[in-house]
Scaffold this motif. Sequence first.
Motif, short mmCIF file in Angstrom:
data_model
loop_
_atom_site.label_atom_id
_atom_site.label_comp_id
_atom_site.label_asym_id
_atom_site.label_seq_id
_atom_site.Cartn_x
_atom_site.Cartn_y
_atom_site.Cartn_z
N GLN A 197 -0.23 0.61 -2.96
CA GLN A 197 -0.20 -0.31 -4.10
C GLN A 197 -0.30 0.49 -5.40
OE1 GLN A 197 0.30 -3.41 -3.31
NE2 GLN A 197 -1.01 -4.11 -1.64
N ALA A 239 0.48 -4.32 -8.95
CA ALA A 239 1.39 -3.82 -7.94
C ALA A 239 2.30 -4.97 -7.48
CB ALA A 239 0.60 -3.27 -6.76
N GLY A 275 2.65 -5.92 -4.51
CA GLY A 275 1.90 -6.67 -3.52
C GLY A 275 0.96 -7.71 -4.12
N THR A 276 0.43 -7.43 -5.32
CA THR A 276 -0.48 -8.38 -5.96
C THR A 276 0.26 -9.42 -6.80
OG1 THR A 276 -0.75 -6.92 -7.89
CG2 THR A 276 -2.34 -6.67 -6.08
N ALA A 329 -0.55 -9.08 -1.17
CA ALA A 329 -1.72 -8.21 -0.99
C ALA A 329 -2.82 -8.94 -0.25
CB ALA A 329 -2.22 -7.72 -2.35
N ASN A 380 -6.59 0.67 0.21
CA ASN A 380 -5.38 0.66 -0.60
C ASN A 380 -5.19 1.98 -1.32
OD1 ASN A 380 -4.33 -2.22 -0.47
ND2 ASN A 380 -6.42 -2.62 -1.17
N THR A 422 -2.54 -0.10 -11.49
CA THR A 422 -2.60 -1.18 -10.50
C THR A 422 -4.00 -1.43 -9.96
OG1 THR A 422 -2.17 0.31 -8.61
CG2 THR A 422 -0.25 -0.60 -9.76
N VAL A 448 -5.41 -4.83 -7.81
CA VAL A 448 -5.62 -4.66 -6.37
C VAL A 448 -7.07 -4.93 -5.99
CG1 VAL A 448 -5.57 -3.00 -4.46
CG2 VAL A 448 -3.70 -3.04 -6.12
N GLY A 452 2.81 -1.76 0.17
CA GLY A 452 1.96 -2.91 -0.10
C GLY A 452 2.68 -4.24 -0.11
N GLU A 453 3.99 -4.24 -0.38
CA GLU A 453 4.73 -5.50 -0.45
C GLU A 453 5.51 -5.77 0.84
OE1 GLU A 453 7.59 -2.34 -1.92
OE2 GLU A 453 5.44 -2.78 -2.05
#
Length: 245
Positions: free
Chosen positions: A43, A67, A69-70, A84, A107, A113, A117, A198-199
């Motif tokens: 991330q 990120a 993912g978040t 995330a 992470n 990021t 995260v 992360g994604e």
Amino acid sequence: NCFPLPILSERELNELPIQDYEKLEDYKSDKLKGFTLEICKMQAGLGTSVARNDLLEKYTNRTELGAKGTDLFIKYQNRTASIAEVQLLLAEDFIKQDIVSGVKFKNLVNSETKKAVEDIWNLKYPDSKITYDEAFSTEKLSKLESVEQLMMPTVDEDQELSFEREAPGGHAFIGFYELMSIFEADEASSSILCIGNGEDLKSNPDKKILSWIVDQEIPIVMITTTKLDKDKKGGQIALIKNSDS
């Protein structure tokens, strides 16, 4: 002497240790209960090529990118959650399905990021009054401190390290970091480390892959899929032939 896989002959492909997923036995090895699974999600990049400011306004109180993912969201278990957050629930599934003896989650972040995260851990665990931080504080399910990635020097036209241009290390950094951690440890641990984007919700190995790894005692595995036209940015896997093979 570098040959990308798409142009290799069938004979050259046979030189590579490739295992087709479909040909793996579909079972859970008894050996897995002797291992913990350590999951590391990457991330540490803003991913500015993915426009998502509208999602931040809709689902978070943030205006600055975190990120991917978040900042990207899906419907999961009858509610909307960031990727995330879903990564944490998928990690817990290894315990619910009794696949390994324990799961440790961490992470890879950077200064841009890190806050977004880390804030995920403060969200409420589904149908519970506790947070993810509290849920991941048991003997079988635990949280590890994030690894923070700094900007690193790059290689210039003279093949020398240069601070004129700096960039995040990415996959190479976390791979080197984890290998150094293994070699510097006082004793070997019975754990399997999984590094994934992360994604990417499909970056965890399943019980079939994990069983193959422990039964065959394979030190490093890279999970790949067929490269598509839209994957032009992605790296290339190649066979390198030197005089010493």
